[in-house]
Design an enzyme around this catalytic site. Structure first.
Site, PDB file in Angstrom:
ATOM      1  N   TRP A   1     -49.221  69.803 -22.198  1.00 41.16           N
ATOM      2  CA  TRP A   1     -49.453  71.172 -22.659  1.00 41.16           C
ATOM      3  C   TRP A   1     -48.272  72.074 -22.291  1.00 41.16           C
ATOM      4  O   TRP A   1     -47.825  72.068 -21.153  1.00 41.16           O
ATOM      5  CB  TRP A   1     -50.715  71.750 -22.044  1.00 41.16           C
ATOM      6  CG  TRP A   1     -52.022  71.123 -22.474  1.00 41.16           C
ATOM      7  CD1 TRP A   1     -52.882  70.416 -21.681  1.00 41.16           C
ATOM      8  CD2 TRP A   1     -52.619  71.179 -23.772  1.00 41.16           C
ATOM      9  NE1 TRP A   1     -53.974  70.032 -22.399  1.00 41.16           N
ATOM     10  CE2 TRP A   1     -53.845  70.481 -23.702  1.00 41.16           C
ATOM     11  CE3 TRP A   1     -52.229  71.743 -24.987  1.00 41.16           C
ATOM     12  CZ2 TRP A   1     -54.689  70.338 -24.791  1.00 41.16           C
ATOM     13  CZ3 TRP A   1     -53.074  71.596 -26.083  1.00 41.16           C
ATOM     14  CH2 TRP A   1     -54.282  70.904 -25.981  1.00 41.16           C
TER      15      TRP A   1
ATOM     16  N   THR B   1     -55.298  69.256 -17.830  1.00 37.56           N
ATOM     17  CA  THR B   1     -56.249  69.692 -18.845  1.00 37.56           C
ATOM     18  C   THR B   1     -56.440  71.204 -18.823  1.00 37.56           C
ATOM     19  O   THR B   1     -56.086  71.883 -17.867  1.00 37.56           O
ATOM     20  CB  THR B   1     -57.621  69.032 -18.602  1.00 37.56           C
ATOM     21  OG1 THR B   1     -58.112  69.415 -17.304  1.00 37.56           O
ATOM     22  CG2 THR B   1     -57.525  67.517 -18.682  1.00 37.56           C
TER      23      THR B   1
ATOM     24  N   TYR C   1     -65.753  62.137 -28.974  1.00 36.22           N
ATOM     25  CA  TYR C   1     -64.538  61.528 -28.429  1.00 36.22           C
ATOM     26  C   TYR C   1     -64.725  60.026 -28.216  1.00 36.22           C
ATOM     27  O   TYR C   1     -63.801  59.230 -28.433  1.00 36.22           O
ATOM     28  CB  TYR C   1     -64.151  62.209 -27.110  1.00 36.22           C
ATOM     29  CG  TYR C   1     -63.385  63.496 -27.308  1.00 36.22           C
ATOM     30  CD1 TYR C   1     -62.003  63.543 -27.174  1.00 36.22           C
ATOM     31  CD2 TYR C   1     -64.041  64.669 -27.666  1.00 36.22           C
ATOM     32  CE1 TYR C   1     -61.298  64.722 -27.373  1.00 36.22           C
ATOM     33  CE2 TYR C   1     -63.353  65.850 -27.869  1.00 36.22           C
ATOM     34  CZ  TYR C   1     -61.980  65.874 -27.723  1.00 36.22           C
ATOM     35  OH  TYR C   1     -61.289  67.042 -27.930  1.00 36.22           O
TER      36      TYR C   1
ATOM     37  N   CYS D   1     -58.725  73.088 -27.702  1.00 34.46           N
ATOM     38  CA  CYS D   1     -59.562  72.273 -26.814  1.00 34.46           C
ATOM     39  C   CYS D   1     -60.996  72.794 -26.791  1.00 34.46           C
ATOM     40  O   CYS D   1     -61.222  73.965 -26.460  1.00 34.46           O
ATOM     41  CB  CYS D   1     -58.968  72.292 -25.406  1.00 34.46           C
ATOM     42  SG  CYS D   1     -60.049  71.588 -24.146  1.00 34.46           S
TER      43      CYS D   1
END
Length: 663
Positions: free
Chosen positions: A91, A136, A198, A57
């Protein structure tokens, strides 16, 4: 990928509220930025704070870099989730037997909560059972209070900057006096580039994609311009703006170019940005935070909407991409108001450092001392004279300008012998007993253009160029020289400035009906940027490689030279000349080095990675430039081969390359 609504985990991506096809990043929720528990010295409490990241990330990557740069590994435990994301799980942490992270990038178990969670979503729900939002990284976690302090990367970076370990000589990356400018720069980068890639990759409509790509490359173009005179974004010192930019750059060619279709240009095509990226990568502690295997695995396996089969790209050699030399550590920051003598500053070596650099075995070019100009009023036919040597690339530039601009009848010239006298330097044609046997045999062809000493007696009468300088009290011996026959003085001996003098002061005297403008005002910024690359990396770079006595200096020059060639080859993919369809000063200054590369520099300078013939677009450009009016007439490769090889080693002159091989 999962998201949460009022504590309930939902699979997949959170539905978009936008109907225009544009990707919009969701705001983070945990945003505590007030002072956290620290010792009196400003260091965080040992064992209390934990950083949870994904090595893949880019937002988390920023915080991992800051942790390293601020040397916080002993104070902040780092948990690294696995690179893949399952749509039902999101995750995940590694198995319990995985090794703890020391600030690097290897996946680890949950080291933050003490509960050995397997899913990051469990950490979020432990902190807030009614949480609504995305799951996140990064996450800054307080194990004492069992809560998430912050999950916004920009906030965490600033928190880490405020934390100082016992070693207080670690500088701040967010200095008070620069904060306004830092915030302005990083906010633009965040919107246009960090988010922009993105928005391009995850766009749902062609219009949204095209708008995003345009924004991304407008930002990159601006950064390339900015970084040509700054080592870092804000000058000579790294700031948090650089920490924010680097993770996107390091992923660009491997991921954003092929997968997100940000495919107008590769990052390697930006000379200054790609060198800056290598500089950042090679900064202590940063390289260990970069795990390209995890990055590729995450993006190509997770974003199945744009990579349906989930095949993971192999990519390029990462060590070659990131580990080659950059030489940005020696950059001089030039503020706008100081760019009065831009060209001279670029061409000159830094005299104060010359002795130390020579002692390290580096080749250091001397500084030209005669730097006057010629006005249009003083530019009269027959008044000015050149001393040059055909094998000298700096002289070649000047002769090209004279020929391409149609000034042969305006400016006279004396051509030196291509082999310098061992003590006296550049000389005119020596006596036969000082020539090699093959030179005497080929005198009518090989030496037909070389001026005999008595040919210059009309105004100097000297057989050596050094005597022209000595008449003015100078010990210099270099060519080219632009000489004023009326005032009997040297005007200029800096080739880049002589080119500009010819273009600006003499072009109106051209024999051509429409002589080219080699430095049009509309292209001046682009030409200056190209010159800033071509001179140090290629023109002088060839000499730095070939004339050094240091293996380290040779390797540095070698890699820099071929990096620059690769950049220019890519630039010429869709362009006839360096700035478009028009020959400019940038082309003229590049040509002497490239035309020597295959027949001379490949062997003599040990620049033997590739020939120009191996670069399709540079090779095409070279052939095209050779066909321009006046170029071949100003080019003498026989003098080049004899000059470079005829005074080195066994003085054997290699067989010439066939014309078809290169021109």
């Amino acid at each position: 990928m999962v998201y949460v609504v009022a504590g309930e985990i939902k699979p997949g991506h959170r539905p978009r509220s936008s109907d225009d096809g544009a990707y919009k990043r969701q705001a983070t929720v945990f945003r505590q930025t007030t002072p956290l528990s620290c010792t009196d010295e400003g260091t965080p409490a040992l064992g209390r704070y934990h950083l949870i990241v994904s090595a893949a990330c880019p937002w988390a990557h920023r915080t991992l870099i800051m942790c390293k740069l601020k040397q916080l590994e002993a104070y902040v435990t780092v948990s690294v989730v696995l690179p893949q994301q399952d749509d039902d799980i999101g995750w995940e942490f590694a198995e319990a037997n995985a090794s703890p992270s020391t600030g690097g990038a290897e996946p680890t178990p949950d080291l933050a909560t003490g509960k050995s969670f397997r899913r990051l979503s469990d950490v979020y729900l432990l902190a807030d059972p009614k949480y609504t939002g995305n799951i996140t990284t990064p996450v800054l976690y307080d194990s004492q209070e069992q809560r998430i302090i912050n999950n916004d990367s920009a906030d965490i970076v600033k928190i880490f900057d405020a934390w100082l370990p016992a070693s207080t000589d670690i500088p701040t990356l967010y200095p008070e006096e620069q904060r306004k400018e830092i915030d302005e720069v990083k906010d633009r980068i965040q919107q246009q580039l960090n988010n922009g890639v993105y928005q391009a990759g995850l766009a749902k409509t062609q219009t949204a994609y095209l708008e995003a790509v345009e924004m991304v490359f407008s930002c990159l173009d601006a950064l390339e311009q900015r970084l040509q005179s700054h080592r870092y974004l804000l000058g000579s010192t790294m700031t948090i703006a650089d920490v924010q930019l680097f993770p996107t750059l390091v992923r660009f060619d491997a991921v954003y170019y092929p997968l997100f279709k940000c495919s107008r240009k590769r990052l390697v095509s930006y000379h200054h940005i790609s060198a800056y990226m290598r500089d950042m990568y090679q900064t202590g502690g940063v390289a260990v935070t970069v795990d390209m295997e995890q990055i590729r695995l995450h993006y190509f396996s997770t974003f199945t909407s744009i990579n349906p089969k989930g095949i993971v790209s192999i990519g390029s050699d990462d060590e070659e991409t990131f580990g080659s030399p950059h030489e940005r550590a020696s950059m001089i920051v030039v503020e706008e108001e100081e760019k009065v003598s831009h060209m001279a500053a670029v061409e000159d070596e830094h005299a104060a450092e010359a002795a130390a650099r020579r002692a390290r075995g580096e080749f250091v070019r001397g500084v030209s001392a005669f730097r006057q100009g010629v006005s249009k009023e003083d530019a009269t036919p027959g008044r000015y004279h050149l001393y040059i040597a055909n094998n000298c690339p700096w002289c070649h530039r000047v002769m090209l300008a004279r020929s391409v601009l149609g000034l042969e009848a305006v400016i006279s010239v004396d051509i030196c012998f291509y082999r310098r006298h061992p003590e006296r330097g550049w000389q005119f044609l020596p006596a036969d007993d000082e020539l090699y046997e093959h030179e005497v045999a080929a005198k009518d062809t090989l030496l037909s253009t070389v001026s005999r000493s008595n040919s210059v007696s009309a105004f100097s009468g000297h057989p050596y160029v050094a005597q022209v300088y000595a008449a003015e009290g100078s010990t210099e011996k270099s060519v080219p020289i632009l000489f004023d026959k009326q005032d009997m003085k040297i005007v200029n001996n800096e080739s880049a400035e002589i080119i500009r003098i010819f273009n600006d002061g003499f072009r109106h005297l051209s024999s051509l009906p429409n002589p080219p403008d080699l430095y049009p005002p509309s292209l001046a910024p682009v030409i200056d940027s190209l010159n800033d690359l071509i001179y140090p990396a290629i023109n002088n770079g060839a000499y730095k490689a070939g004339f050094t006595s240091s293996e380290e200096a040779y390797k540095t020059a070698f890699h820099r030279y071929f990096d620059a060639l690769s950049f220019l080859n890519e630039r010429l993919r869709d362009s006839r000349f360096l700035t478009g369809n028009q020959v400019t000063e940038a082309d003229l200054r590049l040509f002497p080095t490239l035309v020597r590369h295959d027949p001379v520099y490949y062997i003599r300078m040990r620049l033997n990675k590739r020939m120009i013939a191996d670069y399709p677009f540079l090779s095409r450009w070279l052939h095209d430039f050779l066909r321009q009016p006046g170029v071949k007439e100003a080019t003498d490769l026989e003098h080049c081969r004899n000059g470079y090889f005829g005074r080195t080693g066994n003085n054997i002159i290699p067989m010439p390359l066939s014309d078809s091989h290169w021109y």
